[in-house]
Scaffold this motif. Structure first.
Motif, PDB file in Angstrom:
ATOM      1  N   GLU A  21      49.926  77.132  66.696  1.00  0.00           N
ATOM      2  CA  GLU A  21      48.793  76.625  66.853  1.00  0.00           C
ATOM      3  C   GLU A  21      48.697  75.246  66.181  1.00  0.00           C
ATOM      4  O   GLU A  21      47.516  74.373  66.145  1.00  0.00           O
ATOM      5  CB  GLU A  21      47.526  77.523  66.319  1.00  0.00           C
ATOM      6  CG  GLU A  21      47.329  78.414  67.256  1.00  0.00           C
ATOM      7  CD  GLU A  21      48.233  79.908  67.032  1.00  0.00           C
ATOM      8  OE1 GLU A  21      47.711  80.844  67.424  1.00  0.00           O
ATOM      9  OE2 GLU A  21      48.886  79.577  66.045  1.00  0.00           O
ATOM     10  N   SER A  22      49.603  74.770  65.236  1.00  0.00           N
ATOM     11  CA  SER A  22      49.691  73.743  64.385  1.00  0.00           C
ATOM     12  C   SER A  22      50.303  72.717  65.038  1.00  0.00           C
ATOM     13  O   SER A  22      50.431  71.593  64.403  1.00  0.00           O
ATOM     14  CB  SER A  22      50.595  74.074  63.147  1.00  0.00           C
ATOM     15  OG  SER A  22      51.963  74.285  63.234  1.00  0.00           O
ATOM     16  N   PHE A  59      49.188  82.459  64.771  1.00  0.00           N
ATOM     17  CA  PHE A  59      48.532  82.561  63.489  1.00  0.00           C
ATOM     18  C   PHE A  59      47.916  83.887  63.418  1.00  0.00           C
ATOM     19  O   PHE A  59      47.169  84.369  64.176  1.00  0.00           O
ATOM     20  CB  PHE A  59      47.224  81.489  63.414  1.00  0.00           C
ATOM     21  CG  PHE A  59      46.387  81.670  62.306  1.00  0.00           C
ATOM     22  CD1 PHE A  59      46.683  81.036  61.129  1.00  0.00           C
ATOM     23  CD2 PHE A  59      45.274  82.124  62.474  1.00  0.00           C
ATOM     24  CE1 PHE A  59      45.750  81.161  59.931  1.00  0.00           C
ATOM     25  CE2 PHE A  59      44.329  82.402  61.513  1.00  0.00           C
ATOM     26  CZ  PHE A  59      44.566  81.848  60.124  1.00  0.00           C
ATOM     27  N   SER A  61      45.305  85.703  60.375  1.00  0.00           N
ATOM     28  CA  SER A  61      44.781  85.417  58.981  1.00  0.00           C
ATOM     29  C   SER A  61      44.986  86.182  57.933  1.00  0.00           C
ATOM     30  O   SER A  61      44.856  85.981  56.841  1.00  0.00           O
ATOM     31  CB  SER A  61      43.273  85.141  59.505  1.00  0.00           C
ATOM     32  OG  SER A  61      42.877  86.731  59.805  1.00  0.00           O
ATOM     33  N   LEU A  69      42.151  78.771  60.802  1.00  0.00           N
ATOM     34  CA  LEU A  69      42.072  78.319  62.347  1.00  0.00           C
ATOM     35  C   LEU A  69      40.702  78.024  62.691  1.00  0.00           C
ATOM     36  O   LEU A  69      39.691  78.688  62.645  1.00  0.00           O
ATOM     37  CB  LEU A  69      42.595  79.590  63.077  1.00  0.00           C
ATOM     38  CG  LEU A  69      42.726  79.508  64.594  1.00  0.00           C
ATOM     39  CD1 LEU A  69      43.977  78.501  64.949  1.00  0.00           C
ATOM     40  CD2 LEU A  69      42.764  80.863  65.299  1.00  0.00           C
ATOM     41  N   THR A  71      38.903  76.773  66.642  1.00  0.00           N
ATOM     42  CA  THR A  71      38.975  76.805  68.022  1.00  0.00           C
ATOM     43  C   THR A  71      37.838  75.773  68.734  1.00  0.00           C
ATOM     44  O   THR A  71      36.650  75.677  68.103  1.00  0.00           O
ATOM     45  CB  THR A  71      38.834  77.863  68.572  1.00  0.00           C
ATOM     46  OG1 THR A  71      37.569  78.626  68.496  1.00  0.00           O
ATOM     47  CG2 THR A  71      39.731  79.008  68.072  1.00  0.00           C
ATOM     48  N   LYS A  85      43.451  75.566  69.682  1.00  0.00           N
ATOM     49  CA  LYS A  85      43.482  76.000  68.553  1.00  0.00           C
ATOM     50  C   LYS A  85      44.241  75.175  67.485  1.00  0.00           C
ATOM     51  O   LYS A  85      44.959  74.472  67.998  1.00  0.00           O
ATOM     52  CB  LYS A  85      44.195  77.412  68.546  1.00  0.00           C
ATOM     53  CG  LYS A  85      43.606  78.470  69.478  1.00  0.00           C
ATOM     54  CD  LYS A  85      44.439  79.636  69.465  1.00  0.00           C
ATOM     55  CE  LYS A  85      43.864  80.661  70.497  1.00  0.00           C
ATOM     56  NZ  LYS A  85      44.738  81.890  70.517  1.00  0.00           N
ATOM     57  N   ASP A  86      43.489  74.876  66.329  1.00  0.00           N
ATOM     58  CA  ASP A  86      43.989  73.884  65.444  1.00  0.00           C
ATOM     59  C   ASP A  86      43.942  74.697  63.756  1.00  0.00           C
ATOM     60  O   ASP A  86      43.186  75.411  63.606  1.00  0.00           O
ATOM     61  CB  ASP A  86      42.995  72.777  65.216  1.00  0.00           C
ATOM     62  CG  ASP A  86      43.731  71.591  64.233  1.00  0.00           C
ATOM     63  OD1 ASP A  86      44.858  71.497  64.186  1.00  0.00           O
ATOM     64  OD2 ASP A  86      42.618  70.952  64.114  1.00  0.00           O
ATOM     65  N   VAL A  87      45.251  74.652  63.131  1.00  0.00           N
ATOM     66  CA  VAL A  87      45.459  75.373  62.117  1.00  0.00           C
ATOM     67  C   VAL A  87      45.650  74.079  61.013  1.00  0.00           C
ATOM     68  O   VAL A  87      46.328  73.296  61.235  1.00  0.00           O
ATOM     69  CB  VAL A  87      46.919  76.276  62.197  1.00  0.00           C
ATOM     70  CG1 VAL A  87      47.273  76.825  60.892  1.00  0.00           C
ATOM     71  CG2 VAL A  87      46.587  77.388  63.302  1.00  0.00           C
TER      72      VAL A  87
END
Length: 92
Positions: A21-22, A59, A61, A69, A71, A85-87
């Motif tokens: 997700e990164s 990801f 948690s 994370l 969204t 999704k962004d980490v």
């Protein structure tokens, strides 16, 4: 080029996983939206080359306590919607 360099650097530094997700890719059609890595790459196939290259992991948690994370929905055209999704590092 950055992606290949990041993969080499991860290997040199002893990292065996990259949080999928990164990785986001720039949309070249002028929408300024970032495209999730899984939309462009066959992650299952990529991971068959592990441990020669780092594998992609999702990801979690409970495992990645130093990350957070977020969204959001991204709409392409009239009918295509996917979850982006962004980490990021956890600032706390």
């Amino acid at each position: 080029q950055r992606f290949v360099g990041m993969s080499f650097l991860a290997t040199q530094e002893g990292y065996d996983e990259i949080i999928e997700e990164s990785i986001l890719w720039k949309d070249t059609y002028g929408t300024n939206e970032m495209i999730p890595h899984y939309m462009l790459w066959d992650i299952v196939h990529w991971n068959t080359f592990y441990p020669t290259i780092p594998r992609f992991a999702s990801f979690d948690s409970k495992v990645h306590t130093d990350l957070v994370l977020s969204t959001s929905e991204v709409k392409y055209g009239e009918d295509t919607v996917f979850i982006k999704k962004d980490v990021r590092f956890n600032p706390n």
